[in-house]
Design a protein around this motif. Structure first.
Motif, short mmCIF file in Angstrom:
data_model
loop_
_atom_site.label_atom_id
_atom_site.label_comp_id
_atom_site.label_asym_id
_atom_site.label_seq_id
_atom_site.Cartn_x
_atom_site.Cartn_y
_atom_site.Cartn_z
N LYS A 95 -4.42 -38.92 -46.80
CA LYS A 95 -5.26 -40.08 -46.43
C LYS A 95 -6.06 -39.82 -45.18
O LYS A 95 -7.26 -40.07 -45.12
CB LYS A 95 -4.37 -41.33 -46.24
N LYS A 98 -8.68 -37.09 -45.83
CA LYS A 98 -9.84 -37.62 -46.57
C LYS A 98 -10.78 -38.39 -45.63
O LYS A 98 -12.00 -38.22 -45.69
CB LYS A 98 -9.34 -38.53 -47.70
N LYS A 99 -10.20 -39.20 -44.77
CA LYS A 99 -11.00 -39.97 -43.81
C LYS A 99 -11.73 -39.03 -42.85
O LYS A 99 -12.89 -39.24 -42.50
CB LYS A 99 -10.06 -40.91 -43.02
N ARG A 188 -4.52 -36.30 -55.92
CA ARG A 188 -4.02 -37.67 -55.89
C ARG A 188 -4.11 -38.34 -57.25
O ARG A 188 -3.33 -39.22 -57.58
CB ARG A 188 -4.81 -38.49 -54.86
#
Length: 273
Positions: A95, A98-99, A188
């Protein structure tokens, strides 16, 4: 072939060969990038030395060098340096990664927006301002100058050759980031992916047990790398796992609660008829 073109082609071919060999020989991506950057810096130093000693036959040759030749090699330096920073600063967990990659893509977009006029000029293969953009000592402060230019060696730089290199490099960086993001999304989205459904504390306990026992790379592995690998494998963010470990360490009883339960479960399975 002109002397300048001959030397540039030889330098470029030598650099490309060195990069390809490093891709084959070096397993560690970070070490490989460091070595590649060293080769690029040397190639630029060789080019600079040649230009200062021989100079250009005419303005057309100078424009060609600073618009089409030097930027190609400088773009490699910008690209590999950017990838080095991206990978060494990359956070743990899908997460956050990805950010982080998305934020880096936005930086590229901002550069594009801030230099839109020059992008149009360069992409359209225009040449009507080339004498100001790609000839040394002819800068015009009104024409989209980077601060970098004022710090550069003007014997080997024009007002816009670095900006061309940046455009070429940003295209490569964008492909790299989008590919990395795509890999995260594929992982994912996989129906077969494993998800850790026990507690984060339990996983931290397991990671530290494996680390303490030296089961990876003969014990020569950083705890952060082990944690990162587990986070990516099981799509989980452990956060401050060191703090979690300190809490486990501070327990008065059942400090290895999860590991003990694993032993019990395994023995029970072995005892089944």
């Amino acid at each position: 072939m002109k002397r300048m073109d001959k030397f540039y082609n030889e330098t470029y071919l030598k650099l490309e060969t060195a990069i390809q060999e490093l891709e084959i020989e070096t397993d560690c991506p970070i070490k490989r990038i460091e070595a590649v950057i060293h080769h690029i810096i040397q190639s630029l130093a060789d080019l600079k030395d040649f230009v200062l000693k021989n100079d250009f036959k005419n303005m057309e040759e100078e424009i060609h060098f600073f618009k089409y030749q030097k930027p190609v090699i400088v773009s490699k330096l910008i690209y590999y340096n950017a990838i080095y920073k991206i990978e060494t600063r990359r956070p743990y967990g899908n997460k956050r990664t990805k950010k982080y990659f998305t934020k880096e893509l936005k930086k590229l977009k901002r550069f594009f927006e801030n230099n839109l006029d020059f992008y149009k000029y360069y992409r359209s293969n225009n040449s009507f301002v080339d004498e100001k953009f790609f000839v040394r000592g002819k800068h015009d402060i009104r024409l989209w100058l980077d601060t970098f230019y004022f710090e550069a060696d003007h014997r080997f730089s024009t007002s816009h050759d670095y900006k061309v290199a940046k455009i070429i490099a940003n295209d490569l960086i964008q492909v790299y980031l989008e590919d990395r993001l795509n890999n995260i999304n594929v992982k994912r989205g996989s129906d077969n992916s494993l998800k850790w459904t026990a507690s984060k504390t339990a996983l931290t306990e397991l990671i530290y047990a494996l680390y303490s026992h030296g089961v990876f790379n003969n014990g020569n592995t950083d705890i952060k790398l082990i944690a990162k690998t587990f986070e990516e494998a099981f799509n989980i963010e452990l956060g401050d796992f060191y703090h979690t470990f300190m809490e486990l360490k501070a327990r008065k009883i059942n400090r290895t609660k999860f590991l003990d339960s694993l032993c019990e479960a395994l023995i029970k399975k072995m005892d089944e008829k």
